[in-house]
Write a protein that holds these residues in place. Structure first.
Motif, short mmCIF file in Angstrom:
data_model
loop_
_atom_site.label_atom_id
_atom_site.label_comp_id
_atom_site.label_asym_id
_atom_site.label_seq_id
_atom_site.Cartn_x
_atom_site.Cartn_y
_atom_site.Cartn_z
N ILE A 97 10.67 9.16 -0.20
CA ILE A 97 9.71 8.23 -0.77
C ILE A 97 10.40 7.28 -1.75
O ILE A 97 11.46 7.58 -2.30
N PHE A 98 9.77 6.13 -1.93
CA PHE A 98 10.21 5.19 -2.96
C PHE A 98 9.13 5.07 -4.02
O PHE A 98 7.96 4.87 -3.70
N LEU A 99 9.53 5.17 -5.28
CA LEU A 99 8.62 4.95 -6.41
C LEU A 99 9.05 3.70 -7.14
O LEU A 99 10.12 3.66 -7.76
N TYR A 165 18.35 2.23 3.21
CA TYR A 165 17.35 3.29 3.16
C TYR A 165 16.22 3.02 4.15
O TYR A 165 15.96 1.89 4.55
N PHE A 166 15.53 4.12 4.51
CA PHE A 166 14.24 4.01 5.19
C PHE A 166 13.35 5.09 4.62
O PHE A 166 13.73 6.27 4.57
N PHE A 167 12.15 4.71 4.18
CA PHE A 167 11.26 5.63 3.48
C PHE A 167 10.07 6.02 4.35
O PHE A 167 9.49 5.18 5.05
N ASP A 168 9.69 7.29 4.28
CA ASP A 168 8.43 7.70 4.92
C ASP A 168 7.26 7.01 4.25
O ASP A 168 6.36 6.49 4.92
N LYS A 169 7.29 6.99 2.93
CA LYS A 169 6.20 6.35 2.17
C LYS A 169 6.79 5.69 0.92
O LYS A 169 7.74 6.20 0.32
N SER A 170 6.21 4.57 0.54
CA SER A 170 6.59 3.93 -0.72
C SER A 170 5.33 3.61 -1.51
O SER A 170 4.26 3.35 -0.94
N HIS A 200 11.29 -1.62 4.54
CA HIS A 200 12.02 -0.39 4.82
C HIS A 200 11.16 0.86 4.64
O HIS A 200 11.69 1.94 4.36
N SER A 201 9.86 0.71 4.80
CA SER A 201 8.94 1.84 4.65
C SER A 201 8.09 1.99 5.90
O SER A 201 7.59 1.00 6.45
N GLN A 202 7.92 3.24 6.32
CA GLN A 202 6.99 3.50 7.42
C GLN A 202 5.57 3.18 6.98
O GLN A 202 4.77 2.64 7.76
N LYS A 203 5.25 3.51 5.72
CA LYS A 203 3.94 3.21 5.16
C LYS A 203 4.10 2.84 3.69
O LYS A 203 4.76 3.56 2.94
N ALA A 204 3.52 1.70 3.31
CA ALA A 204 3.64 1.23 1.93
C ALA A 204 2.27 1.16 1.28
O ALA A 204 1.31 0.67 1.88
N TYR A 205 2.19 1.65 0.05
CA TYR A 205 0.94 1.66 -0.70
C TYR A 205 1.11 0.88 -2.01
O TYR A 205 2.17 0.93 -2.65
N GLY A 206 0.05 0.20 -2.41
CA GLY A 206 0.04 -0.48 -3.70
C GLY A 206 -0.90 0.22 -4.66
O GLY A 206 -2.02 0.59 -4.29
N MET A 207 -0.45 0.41 -5.89
CA MET A 207 -1.24 1.10 -6.91
C MET A 207 -1.99 0.05 -7.73
O MET A 207 -1.40 -0.72 -8.48
N ALA A 208 -3.32 0.01 -7.57
CA ALA A 208 -4.12 -1.05 -8.20
C ALA A 208 -5.34 -0.47 -8.90
O ALA A 208 -6.36 -0.20 -8.25
N ASP A 209 -5.26 -0.29 -10.20
CA ASP A 209 -6.44 0.14 -10.94
C ASP A 209 -7.41 -1.03 -11.08
O ASP A 209 -7.09 -2.17 -10.72
N SER A 210 -8.60 -0.79 -11.57
CA SER A 210 -9.67 -1.78 -11.57
C SER A 210 -9.33 -3.04 -12.35
O SER A 210 -9.86 -4.13 -12.06
N SER A 211 -8.43 -2.93 -13.33
CA SER A 211 -8.08 -4.11 -14.13
C SER A 211 -7.27 -5.13 -13.34
O SER A 211 -7.12 -6.28 -13.78
N LYS A 212 -6.75 -4.74 -12.19
CA LYS A 212 -5.88 -5.63 -11.41
C LYS A 212 -6.67 -6.55 -10.48
O LYS A 212 -6.12 -7.52 -9.95
N GLU A 226 -0.52 -5.85 4.71
CA GLU A 226 0.87 -5.37 4.63
C GLU A 226 1.02 -4.19 3.68
O GLU A 226 1.96 -3.40 3.81
N LEU A 227 0.13 -4.10 2.73
CA LEU A 227 0.23 -3.09 1.69
C LEU A 227 -1.14 -2.45 1.47
O LEU A 227 -2.07 -3.11 1.01
N GLU A 228 -1.28 -1.19 1.81
CA GLU A 228 -2.56 -0.51 1.63
C GLU A 228 -2.77 -0.18 0.16
O GLU A 228 -1.93 0.47 -0.46
N LEU A 229 -3.87 -0.66 -0.37
CA LEU A 229 -4.13 -0.47 -1.79
C LEU A 229 -4.78 0.88 -2.07
O LEU A 229 -5.75 1.27 -1.40
#
Length: 231
Positions: A97-99, A165-170, A200-212, A226-229
């Motif tokens: 994973i990528f953080l 690199y190649f990541f399962d999830k980022s 370089h990610s099989q699946k990429a997620y974006g971290m978006a709290d309500s303020s964003k 492109e980026l699942e929130l």
């Protein structure tokens, strides 16, 4: 000073005041008037500011500029922890994973169980410190330019390293999401890293709290396609 740095300085200055005169902006930021006028025209074309006769103002408080990590990590804590819990549930044992940098991804690093035997790559010194404290052993920090405001490693070296690199999830930090579900960050350097991580990610997620949400920032780096929130 490169163009992107000037843009960031202008937006930060405008975010602290209702209206700024061109003369004051030019003097305070040490930007020649001709250069400042071109920069303001570009920022207006992006929908971030409004040019006025002899001055400029930010369009609304929904334009996000970069804040220090120490401030962000103390804001909206409970919601960010809930987002991190959602993210952790998506991670399986033995994955790579990528953080990314950011306060929400930092809370992922606090919650991850070292027994999952993950391979973790990050560009955040805060993530590395937290992961090491919690007993993770397969942790890699990208090399490159250190940015003190966010604790991020950025630049050419970091981008080149990601190509190996190649990541399962980022899991990526997000600064703003507008009404069209376009996703933004605050600088070109952060944007370049995030684009490369998604590639370089099989699946990429974006971290978006309500303020964003319902806000914009300097650089668009992805869409919701492109980026699942995680929100």
């Amino acid at each position: 000073m490169i163009k992107e740095q000037r843009y960031e300085m202008i937006l930060e200055k405008l975010s602290n005041s209702e209206i700024q005169s061109l003369e004051k902006l030019s003097l305070d930021l040490n930007i020649p008037m001709t250069t400042l006028r071109r920069d303001l025209a570009d920022l207006e074309a992006r929908g971030l500011i409004l040019k006025l006769r002899g001055g400029a103002k930010i369009i609304s408080n929904n334009v996000v500029v970069e804040d220090k990590f120490e401030n962000k990590v103390e804001y909206n804590i409970e919601e960010k922890k809930r987002l991190a819990q959602k993210a952790v549930k998506m991670i399986k044992a033995n994955e790579s994973i990528f953080l990314d940098t950011g306060s929400s991804t930092f809370y992922i690093s606090k919650l991850l169980d070292p027994k999952l035997n993950l391979t973790i790559v990050t560009n955040s010194i805060y993530n590395v410190q937290e992961l090491a404290k919690n007993g993770h052993t397969n942790v890699y920090l990208l090399g490159g330019k250190f940015t003190s405001i966010t604790g991020a490693i950025l630049g050419y070296e970091a981008i080149e390293a990601l190509k190996n690199y190649f990541f399962d999830k980022s899991f990526l930090g997000v600064n703003a999401v507008d009404k069209n579900q376009d996703i933004f960050t605050t600088s070109s350097e952060h944007a370049q890293i995030k684009v490369e991580i998604i590639k370089h990610s099989q699946k990429a997620y974006g971290m978006a709290d309500s303020s964003k949400y319902n806000s914009k920032s300097f650089y668009k780096f992805a869409t919701a396609d492109e980026l699942e929130l995680i929100s």
